[in-house]
Write a protein that holds these residues in place. Structure first.
Motif: not given
Length: 301
Positions: A72-75, A155-158, A162-163, A209-211
């Motif tokens: 769950k913490d990868l990236g 993008i993070k705000a929307v 962790r997206h 993929g990274c968050t």
């Protein structure tokens, strides 16, 4: 040679995985700070070669990377203050390396993302190093970075911290690969060696993929890098490939070297490997690259 795996206590409840390769009689130490979406074990062939030349190697696994990381913490560095955490982790690793091999000169080698972490480290803790080697890095283009961070943060705000954004991946790694059409794989930009590219693609702990939070931390961290705040007498070695899209095919690297020199920092060496792509230590001329890296490592007087 002795091989060790250790877990070092961090400033929070995190444990920092490190991999260590020790020759019988080391005369110097190389600390490795790896790139984004890869891990320290990929440097084992280089580390083993260096131990044969009396260099001890200590490689850190950055937060959000490697099989030590929960799926769950990868990236994902952290929910907050991620950049400071990875830089502080690196200080714990350098301190460990110095205690493991007391009195030996310590060189920090940073690749790609790890090169920017290494620069932030040198900016804060440069007195603990004897040399800094930057591989596959780039200039600090603050206007461009501000735009990128604004987009990532939007993008993070929307979508949330962790997206994992296909748009961000496409504008970074995807854009890098387009420069090598016709493409055999999605990661031709890494190396001209197809075996190395295929091994990367087959590795579950590479290419993930990274968050949005990691990207925000990463870009924000890059924006704080300022060579004028580096220790002036710290030898800095810069190496890249002429065909590395991260270094703008050599153009961004040249500007970064200019900025380092203009800041009055000691430039130990600069080397652009003709035709080299992003992962120089995994290129078709890896032996030449390894020999050059060896020449950059600080040795006893």
């Amino acid at each position: 040679m002795q091989y060790l795996e250790e877990l070092l206590p961090a400033s929070d409840d995190h444990e920092i995985p490190v991999k260590v390769w020790r020759p019988r009689e080391p005369n110097s130490v190389l600390v490795i700070s790896h790139g984004m979406a890869e891990h320290a074990s990929r440097y084992a062939p280089l580390a083993e070669w260096l131990t044969e030349r009396d260099v001890a190697v200590v490689a850190v696994e950055h937060r959000g990377h490697s099989d030590h990381c929960d799926d769950k913490d990868l990236g994902h560095y952290a929910d907050s203050d991620g950049w400071n955490m990875v830089v502080t982790d690196l200080d714990d690793v350098v301190s460990y390396a110095k205690s493991l091999e007391p009195g030996r000169p310590v060189t920090l080698f940073g690749h790609s993302m790890g090169s920017f972490i290494a620069q932030s480290y040198a900016q804060r803790f440069g007195d603990r190093l004897d040399a800094l080697v930057l591989s596959a890095t780039n200039r600090i283009n603050k206007p461009q970075l501000r735009v990128s961070k604004w987009m990532v943060d939007a993008i993070k705000a929307v979508r949330g911290p962790r997206h994992v954004s296909d748009l961000i991946e496409g504008m970074t790694f995807g854009a890098f690969n387009k420069q090598f059409k016709p493409n055999r794989t999605s990661h031709d930009w890494l190396s001209r060696d197809p075996v190395q590219v295929d091994e990367y693609l087959e590795d579950a702990y590479c290419g993930f993929g990274c968050t949005t939070q990691l990207w925000s931390d990463f870009i924000g961290g890059m924006m704080t890098i300022d060579p004028t705040r580096w220790r002036k007498d710290l030898p800095v070695h810069v190496m890249s490939g002429t065909d590395d899209p991260v270094g703008e095919m050599g153009k961004g690297i040249a500007k970064h070297i200019e900025a380092i020199r203009a800041a009055g920092v000691t430039v130990g060496s600069t080397r652009l490997f003709e035709g080299g792509r992003h992962e120089l230590v995994n290129e078709i001329n890896a032996s030449e690259v390894w020999e050059h890296l060896l020449s950059c490592i600080a040795r006893p007087a």
